[in-house]
Write an enzyme that holds these catalytic residues in place. Sequence first.
Site, mmCIF file in Angstrom:
data_model
loop_
_atom_site.group_PDB
_atom_site.id
_atom_site.type_symbol
_atom_site.label_atom_id
_atom_site.label_comp_id
_atom_site.label_asym_id
_atom_site.label_seq_id
_atom_site.Cartn_x
_atom_site.Cartn_y
_atom_site.Cartn_z
ATOM 1 N N HIS A 1 -5.980 2.550 -3.986
ATOM 2 C CA HIS A 1 -6.165 1.174 -4.465
ATOM 3 C C HIS A 1 -7.628 0.800 -4.616
ATOM 4 O O HIS A 1 -7.994 -0.376 -4.604
ATOM 5 C CB HIS A 1 -5.402 0.182 -3.578
ATOM 6 C CG HIS A 1 -3.969 0.079 -3.993
ATOM 7 N ND1 HIS A 1 -3.209 1.185 -4.259
ATOM 8 C CD2 HIS A 1 -3.174 -0.979 -4.239
ATOM 9 C CE1 HIS A 1 -2.000 0.799 -4.632
ATOM 10 N NE2 HIS A 1 -1.950 -0.510 -4.636
ATOM 11 N N ASP B 1 -5.575 -9.117 2.564
ATOM 12 C CA ASP B 1 -4.563 -9.992 1.951
ATOM 13 C C ASP B 1 -3.329 -9.203 1.517
ATOM 14 O O ASP B 1 -2.248 -9.760 1.353
ATOM 15 C CB ASP B 1 -5.133 -10.680 0.703
ATOM 16 C CG ASP B 1 -6.195 -11.689 1.059
ATOM 17 O OD1 ASP B 1 -6.366 -11.978 2.255
ATOM 18 O OD2 ASP B 1 -6.859 -12.197 0.136
ATOM 19 N N GLU C 1 -8.865 -19.413 4.303
ATOM 20 C CA GLU C 1 -9.342 -18.851 3.034
ATOM 21 C C GLU C 1 -9.496 -20.004 2.047
ATOM 22 O O GLU C 1 -9.393 -21.179 2.418
ATOM 23 C CB GLU C 1 -8.382 -17.790 2.480
ATOM 24 C CG GLU C 1 -8.500 -16.432 3.155
ATOM 25 C CD GLU C 1 -7.993 -15.265 2.299
ATOM 26 O OE1 GLU C 1 -7.710 -15.469 1.096
ATOM 27 O OE2 GLU C 1 -7.863 -14.153 2.839
HETATM 28 P P1 FAD Z 1 -8.299 4.514 -1.378
HETATM 29 O O1 FAD Z 1 -8.529 3.739 -2.604
HETATM 30 O O2 FAD Z 1 -7.333 5.611 -1.467
HETATM 31 O O3 FAD Z 1 -9.685 5.042 -0.791
HETATM 32 C C1 FAD Z 1 -10.823 4.200 -0.698
HETATM 33 C C2 FAD Z 1 -12.044 4.999 -0.232
HETATM 34 O O4 FAD Z 1 -11.853 5.385 1.125
HETATM 35 C C3 FAD Z 1 -12.280 6.292 -1.014
HETATM 36 O O5 FAD Z 1 -13.648 6.568 -1.048
HETATM 37 C C4 FAD Z 1 -11.561 7.332 -0.184
HETATM 38 O O6 FAD Z 1 -12.079 8.623 -0.379
HETATM 39 C C5 FAD Z 1 -11.822 6.814 1.223
HETATM 40 N N1 FAD Z 1 -10.720 7.125 2.132
HETATM 41 C C6 FAD Z 1 -9.407 6.902 1.963
HETATM 42 N N2 FAD Z 1 -8.736 7.308 3.051
HETATM 43 C C7 FAD Z 1 -9.657 7.781 3.912
HETATM 44 C C8 FAD Z 1 -9.592 8.344 5.209
HETATM 45 N N3 FAD Z 1 -8.439 8.512 5.855
HETATM 46 N N4 FAD Z 1 -10.748 8.734 5.801
HETATM 47 C C9 FAD Z 1 -11.932 8.577 5.180
HETATM 48 N N5 FAD Z 1 -12.057 8.069 3.947
HETATM 49 C C10 FAD Z 1 -10.924 7.669 3.334
HETATM 50 N N6 FAD Z 1 -9.826 -5.383 0.721
HETATM 51 C C11 FAD Z 1 -10.130 -6.262 1.686
HETATM 52 O O7 FAD Z 1 -11.017 -6.032 2.498
HETATM 53 N N7 FAD Z 1 -9.443 -7.441 1.774
HETATM 54 C C12 FAD Z 1 -8.420 -7.750 0.950
HETATM 55 O O8 FAD Z 1 -7.825 -8.799 1.090
HETATM 56 C C13 FAD Z 1 -8.070 -6.815 -0.050
HETATM 57 N N8 FAD Z 1 -7.043 -7.058 -0.879
HETATM 58 C C14 FAD Z 1 -6.706 -6.134 -1.815
HETATM 59 C C15 FAD Z 1 -5.615 -6.388 -2.641
HETATM 60 C C16 FAD Z 1 -5.240 -5.471 -3.599
HETATM 61 C C17 FAD Z 1 -4.054 -5.766 -4.473
HETATM 62 C C18 FAD Z 1 -5.980 -4.279 -3.744
HETATM 63 C C19 FAD Z 1 -5.608 -3.295 -4.799
HETATM 64 C C20 FAD Z 1 -7.082 -4.027 -2.945
HETATM 65 C C21 FAD Z 1 -7.451 -4.942 -1.964
HETATM 66 N N9 FAD Z 1 -8.533 -4.734 -1.123
HETATM 67 C C22 FAD Z 1 -8.829 -5.631 -0.143
HETATM 68 C C23 FAD Z 1 -9.409 -3.563 -1.299
HETATM 69 C C24 FAD Z 1 -8.959 -2.415 -0.416
HETATM 70 O O9 FAD Z 1 -9.182 -2.713 0.939
HETATM 71 C C25 FAD Z 1 -9.763 -1.148 -0.725
HETATM 72 O O10 FAD Z 1 -9.733 -0.853 -2.083
HETATM 73 C C26 FAD Z 1 -9.214 0.022 0.080
HETATM 74 O O11 FAD Z 1 -10.111 1.091 -0.001
HETATM 75 C C27 FAD Z 1 -7.896 0.465 -0.467
HETATM 76 O O12 FAD Z 1 -7.239 1.283 0.454
HETATM 77 P P2 FAD Z 1 -6.550 2.627 -0.029
HETATM 78 O O13 FAD Z 1 -5.751 3.115 1.109
HETATM 79 O O14 FAD Z 1 -5.864 2.443 -1.312
HETATM 80 O O15 FAD Z 1 -7.871 3.520 -0.196
#
Ligand code: FAD
Length: 580
Positions: free
Chosen positions: A125, A186, A297
């Site tokens: 994400h 969120d 918020e």
């Molecule tokens: P990914 O997109 O898969 O990875 C993100 C990064 O972290 C990459 O660099 C990846 O290589 C690294 N990574 C992933 N897993 C690991 C691991 N286990 N160890 C080390 N590195 C790792 N963020 C907020 O803070 N607050 C919010 O309210 C919020 N709301 C959101 C709502 C939506 C609909 C979306 C799409 C995103 C939101 N986000 C929010 C952003 C979100 O927190 C970040 O984009 C987060 O990185 C997504 O998590 P993911 O598991 O999809 O990570």
Amino acid sequence: MGLTSSLRFRRRNNNTFLRIFIILVLSCIPGRTNLCSNHSVSNSKDLPPSNPSDIRSSLVSLDLEGYISFDDVHNAAKDFGNRYQLPPLAILHPRSVSDISSMMKHIVHLGSTSNLTVAARGHGHSLQGQALAHQGVVIKMESLRNPDLWIYKGEQPYVDVSGGELWINILRETLKYGLSPKSWTDYLHLTVGGTLSNAGISGQAFKYGPQINNVYQLEIVTGKGEVVTCSEKRNSELFYSVLGGLGQFGIITRARISLEPALHMVKWIRVLYSDFSVFSRDQEYLISKEKTFDYVEGFVIINRTDLLNNWRSSFRPNDSTEASKFKSDGKTLYCLEVVKYFNTEEANSMHKETDKLLSELNYIPSTLFSSEVPYIEFLDRVHIAERKLRAKGLWEVPHPWLNLLIPKSSISKFATEVFHNIITSNNNGPILIYPVNQSKWNKHTSMIIPNEDIFYLVAFLPSAVPKSSGKNDLEYLLKQNQRVMNFCTTANLHVKQYLPHYETQQEWKSHFGKRWETFSQRKHTYDPLTILAPGQRIFQKTTTRTTTRTQLSPIQLSKSKAVLKGTTRRASVQLKPRTV
Ligand code: FAD
């Protein structure tokens, strides 16, 4: 782990003894990497393969509990931002920490003869390719999800989870025992590793700090393939490096997250303001109080007439008789969103407390909207919006999001210019705005924040509608973001990006400021070959061969095929190394 009073939960019917027995037997097989050993899977006397097809075969020959695949790489080629299309060479579906360690050690063994990099992928994400590894190895962290969650119910309760676990699952499991994590995002369909690599910010952060402040211990596989347990007291440098570390120093395979007793219901309130300074003063007042709401918020409403039918997420006010007559007439409005947690039997005292707090605020009197919903429904609210958008085909569209952290001293200037002159409508997505207390952020993590007691998160979260033109068009929205950023720079607002994204290392240096030296020195310590998280574009792996380098220019998905062809043609271009 000393979990004498812990409870162990099984989500699958695994036979633990059988699993331990298999692990013991397998760990005796020569050539297999032990969790804590420093031995590489490959025989270090062998010369590493340099031919791409040999590299592929070498990956296949790894002895893994999970598996490696090459056919489904398109599944890891893009992210939620939907603007980059960069397929990896392979996807590792790990079943154990040992699989991840083996993969890392193998790539370290290949050294600079290979251009293989590694991206841990949580739920994908990210917005700008941060979880991609072009022609590298993507590790699908959700495959690592351990069937067992450990919950400790003592004085300082916590849960031990896999780095690939989704926050929604943690909530569901901990609630069964009347407990819950304290600090959220969120949206809960994100992994622990993904949010801890950034910060994890939501309306509880003013009270508890971000999610990275609510972690007791981590298990990490470093860029050298070592498996290290770390905490505030043990290997603390690695612990703090990884928290907010953008995936640069290691892969989070396990995390110990602090919990609190959970209440069953929430009182969910929204009130409106037409004056930004009154709105922000009330927000700051609420986050400064000891006895206050549990969540604070807010968001901006620009040029919307159909306000009541378009509340973000699942908010359905039930007492809107007077409020429903309110007409926004297209004015710019600011909506304060607050929540109080409660148990049904304590509803009366909750109502008294919220009434008192509301009486201290200065919102437009006729604009009180409220609702009472179960705690889990409130926390999982964006998922309800996701389902609606998916049904309309509007979830998997490009998301040119921009998240900023703005010091309190700049917020009024920012709001005046941006919400009146730069952004003229927010029909294509919410604009969140809320303050947090800097004192609740641990200064030792890698996360960069503004240097003021209070700073605001401002999040522009638009969706670009495919094949549209005008204000819903991707190019238009990107230009709008650029105008916002240009204003922040020229007005010298000392803004920091959250979920940062930059094109050059110079920009990264300026993002980190004085902390750049420490950040890059730690990179050298924990990931000396610059293998990890290439999609962040902070460091670039140096190779001794002339090979395809990560082509990380943004593309619209509609153009993805052409760009992919382009990258193949550019296969022999050597980019300037950005390694420190
Ligand atoms: P990914 O997109 O898969 O990875 C993100 C990064 O972290 C990459 O660099 C990846 O290589 C690294 N990574 C992933 N897993 C690991 C691991 N286990 N160890 C080390 N590195 C790792 N963020 C907020 O803070 N607050 C919010 O309210 C919020 N709301 C959101 C709502 C939506 C609909 C979306 C799409 C995103 C939101 N986000 C929010 C952003 C979100 O927190 C970040 O984009 C987060 O990185 C997504 O998590 P993911 O598991 O999809 O990570």
